[in-house]
Structures are given as C-alpha cells and as structure tokens.
Enzyme design. Structure first.
Site, PDB file in Angstrom:
ATOM      1  N   ASP A   1      -3.657  12.058 -21.509  1.00  0.00           N
ATOM      2  CA  ASP A   1      -2.678  12.288 -20.447  1.00  0.00           C
ATOM      3  C   ASP A   1      -1.543  11.266 -20.488  1.00  0.00           C
ATOM      4  O   ASP A   1      -1.613  10.267 -21.212  1.00  0.00           O
ATOM      5  CB  ASP A   1      -3.363  12.267 -19.066  1.00  0.00           C
ATOM      6  CG  ASP A   1      -4.286  11.058 -18.878  1.00  0.00           C
ATOM      7  OD1 ASP A   1      -4.261  10.149 -19.720  1.00  0.00           O
ATOM      8  OD2 ASP A   1      -5.036  11.046 -17.894  1.00  0.00           O
TER       9      ASP A   1
ATOM     10  N   ASN B   1     -12.293   9.688  -7.610  1.00  0.00           N
ATOM     11  CA  ASN B   1     -12.474  11.030  -7.042  1.00  0.00           C
ATOM     12  C   ASN B   1     -13.099  11.989  -8.061  1.00  0.00           C
ATOM     13  O   ASN B   1     -13.098  13.197  -7.852  1.00  0.00           O
ATOM     14  CB  ASN B   1     -11.133  11.585  -6.537  1.00  0.00           C
ATOM     15  CG  ASN B   1     -10.108  11.724  -7.659  1.00  0.00           C
ATOM     16  OD1 ASN B   1     -10.425  11.510  -8.835  1.00  0.00           O
ATOM     17  ND2 ASN B   1      -8.886  12.082  -7.308  1.00  0.00           N
TER      18      ASN B   1
ATOM     19  N   GLU C   1      -7.308  16.508 -11.250  1.00  0.00           N
ATOM     20  CA  GLU C   1      -7.649  16.125  -9.885  1.00  0.00           C
ATOM     21  C   GLU C   1      -8.596  17.158  -9.265  1.00  0.00           C
ATOM     22  O   GLU C   1      -8.702  18.280  -9.762  1.00  0.00           O
ATOM     23  CB  GLU C   1      -6.354  16.036  -9.060  1.00  0.00           C
ATOM     24  CG  GLU C   1      -5.353  15.013  -9.578  1.00  0.00           C
ATOM     25  CD  GLU C   1      -5.777  13.560  -9.349  1.00  0.00           C
ATOM     26  OE1 GLU C   1      -6.998  13.265  -9.317  1.00  0.00           O
ATOM     27  OE2 GLU C   1      -4.881  12.719  -9.209  1.00  0.00           O
TER      28      GLU C   1
ATOM     29  N   HIS D   1     -12.082  12.523 -11.159  1.00  0.00           N
ATOM     30  CA  HIS D   1     -11.188  13.168 -12.126  1.00  0.00           C
ATOM     31  C   HIS D   1     -11.447  12.662 -13.547  1.00  0.00           C
ATOM     32  O   HIS D   1     -11.883  11.541 -13.762  1.00  0.00           O
ATOM     33  CB  HIS D   1      -9.708  13.046 -11.727  1.00  0.00           C
ATOM     34  CG  HIS D   1      -9.057  11.714 -11.912  1.00  0.00           C
ATOM     35  ND1 HIS D   1      -7.984  11.305 -11.161  1.00  0.00           N
ATOM     36  CD2 HIS D   1      -9.293  10.696 -12.758  1.00  0.00           C
ATOM     37  CE1 HIS D   1      -7.597  10.103 -11.542  1.00  0.00           C
ATOM     38  NE2 HIS D   1      -8.379   9.710 -12.520  1.00  0.00           N
TER      39      HIS D   1
HETATM   40  C1  GLP Z   1      -6.421   7.273 -14.778  1.00  0.00           C
HETATM   41  C2  GLP Z   1      -6.587   8.102 -16.050  1.00  0.00           C
HETATM   42  C3  GLP Z   1      -8.028   8.467 -16.300  1.00  0.00           C
HETATM   43  C4  GLP Z   1      -8.915   7.261 -16.120  1.00  0.00           C
HETATM   44  C5  GLP Z   1      -8.808   6.759 -14.706  1.00  0.00           C
HETATM   45  C6  GLP Z   1      -9.713   5.590 -14.393  1.00  0.00           C
HETATM   46  O1  GLP Z   1      -6.267   8.023 -13.642  1.00  0.00           O
HETATM   47  N1  GLP Z   1      -5.821   9.296 -16.024  1.00  0.00           N
HETATM   48  O2  GLP Z   1      -8.136   8.979 -17.622  1.00  0.00           O
HETATM   49  O3  GLP Z   1     -10.247   7.612 -16.384  1.00  0.00           O
HETATM   50  O4  GLP Z   1      -7.462   6.366 -14.521  1.00  0.00           O
HETATM   51  O5  GLP Z   1      -9.066   4.376 -14.639  1.00  0.00           O
HETATM   52  P1  GLP Z   1      -9.736   2.974 -14.565  1.00  0.00           P
HETATM   53  O6  GLP Z   1     -10.541   2.832 -15.817  1.00  0.00           O
HETATM   54  O7  GLP Z   1      -8.591   2.019 -14.531  1.00  0.00           O
HETATM   55  O8  GLP Z   1     -10.577   2.935 -13.356  1.00  0.00           O
END
Ligand code: GLP
Length: 264
Positions: free
Chosen positions: A67, A137, A144, A139
């Site tokens: 993404d 959440n 989402e 995702h």
């Molecule tokens: C973002 C990314 C996800 C990732 C998530 C968790 O939203 N789009 O791919 O898994 O963050 O991030 P973190 O590892 O910083 O908690």
C-alpha cells in the site's frame, strides 16, 4: 494456520527473518509482498544484516508493496516508498526495476492505475510470500473494517482509528493523508504463503479476533482464516488475548519434529 508465539519483538523479528531468508534460498527469484509500519523495522534490520554478511542475495527477488498513502510524493518522509528505501531497499540488492510500490502521486484514473498494479503482480507470476502487519482495527494493508473480503487493489478511505494512529508520524500542523492505495483482501489471499507479524499489547484484541473470531468484514485479517498457508508470529503481549495458546505451542512443537521446514 500456524501460530508461532515468541517472547518479544526481537524474537518475532528473528523468526520472521529466518522464514523469509529460507524462502529466498529455496527460490532465489521469489516474488515477495512487503509491508510497512513500525512492526517491520526490526525485521528489515535483520534481513539487511543477513545480506551484508553475504548470506542473503536479493538480486533475483521481485517485490510488491501492499500500500501507499495517496497524495504523498515518493520523497515525502512519511511515504511508504521513503520508508522502504530507508529501512530496506537502500541497503540490499533488490534491482530497482524489480521493486513495485503503489504510486501515491497519481491523479485521475485510479481504477485503471490499480488494475495495472494487479496486472504487474500477475505478470510476475503472483506473490509467493506476502508479509503483513495488522492495524489495531484488524486491517491488513489499508483494508479498513467493512472492506469486501474479495476486494482488489483500489483507492481506500482511511478510518478514523487509522488516521489517529498514523497521523502521529506527521509533523504538527501537517495534514495526514485521508486515502491510500492498497492491495485488496482478495489480492492478498491469492499469495501462495502469508506471514503476519504482530507485536505489542495494542495488537492483542485485533490478533485474537483475527485468529479465533468469526470471519467478518469487520475484522479484515479474519479473512486469512480462508487461506491454506498462513503463519502468524506474535510476541507475548500481542498473543495475550488468545485463548488457545497452549494448543498453538504444542502444534509448533510437533511441527518442529514432523515438518521442521515450516519453521525455518
Ligand atoms: C499501516 C499499514 C499496515 C500496517 C499497519 C500497522 O496502517 N498500512 O500495513 O500493518 O500500519 O503498523 P504498525 O506496525 O506501525 O503498528
């Protein structure tokens, strides 16, 4: 679904690096799906170290990132392209033409751009191993809650929770992006293997719902229950709300005896 429960973040990173390194050694031209986020930083450090020690070659690896924020240029310090360069691509030998990250600066025909990203994945023969983190959440990527479980790469509006979590990395007064381009859940489920990492207590509820809860669009990662080859690697705080921890540990013990390849 294989659940590997580790003591802490560092152990999670080591285990994940080992799984990715052995997948590349088995298939040097691996198509690797990559993720961003704080959870991934330590893992990338391990992979970079293995590369610098001369034991891991990425020259034939092809990568696809999950993404990217919409509206950020590639050089913006919060863009996922920048994150990937800083933590990984800037230190290993993935050839630049083999790196694919959704372009957050596109305008106009988003559907056509997203279809072309899907087409590049297909042209590369599909993703062999997809790395995932998880949002609070539930995702995966930026799928989402209420994302279709069959969704493909597309433009996605970010949820309030994600804006709150990710907004913290943007400077004071700087507006964080409200939309992103993300592989869909259907895209992710087509990967041959999936490896999801979760660390820290803030991920405990999402991990428990994804692994032990019902499959629902309210928790995107629960769709992974439909995939035949998923490995979750969790640290103790992230695993704290799972009810079957003893069982998962016994499965890992038996896996180590019967099919050790799955763990290394
Ligand atoms: C973002 C990314 C996800 C990732 C998530 C968790 O939203 N789009 O791919 O898994 O963050 O991030 P973190 O590892 O910083 O908690």
């Amino acid at each position: 679904m294989l659940l590997i429960l580790k003591r802490d973040n560092e152990e999670v990173n080591k285990q994940a690096a080992q799984l990715i390194a052995s997948a590349i050694k088995k298939k040097p031209s691996l198509t690797l799906g990559l993720a961003t986020g704080n959870t991934m930083v330590g893992l990338y450090q391990h992979l970079v170290r293995l590369h610098q020690a001369g034991s891991l070659d990425f020259s034939k690896v092809v990568t696809f990132n999950l993404d990217e924020y919409l509206g950020l240029s590639a050089s913006h310090p919060q863009s996922f392209r920048h994150f990937m360069h800083e933590h990984f691509f800037g230190h290993v030998n993935v050839p630049p033409h083999s790196i694919h990250i959704p372009d957050g600066s596109i305008r106009g025909d988003y559907d056509q751009y997203c279809a072309s990203y899907e087409q590049s994945i297909r042209a590369a023969g599909g993703i062999d191993l997809q790395l995932l983190g998880i949002g609070r959440n539930g995702h995966i990527g930026f799928n989402e809650p209420t994302s279709s479980l069959a969704s493909r790469t597309r433009l996605k509006v970010l949820s309030r929770e994600t804006l709150d979590d990710n907004g913290k990395s943007f400077g004071p007064g700087e507006e964080s992006p409200r939309c992103a381009i993300t592989m869909g859940i259907g895209t992710i489920l087509e990967a041959r293997k999936i490896l999801l990492l979760a660390t820290g207590a803030s991920k405990a509820a999402a991990a428990a719902k994804s692994i032990e809860g019902p499959i629902t669009c309210a928790v995107s990662a629960s769709a992974l229950q439909l995939h035949p080859d998923v490995t979750f690697v969790l640290d103790e705080p992230a695993a704290s709300q799972l009810t079957q921890r003893d069982y998962y540990n016994r499965v890992v013990e038996m896996t180590a005896r019967l099919t050790p390849d799955r763990l290394s």
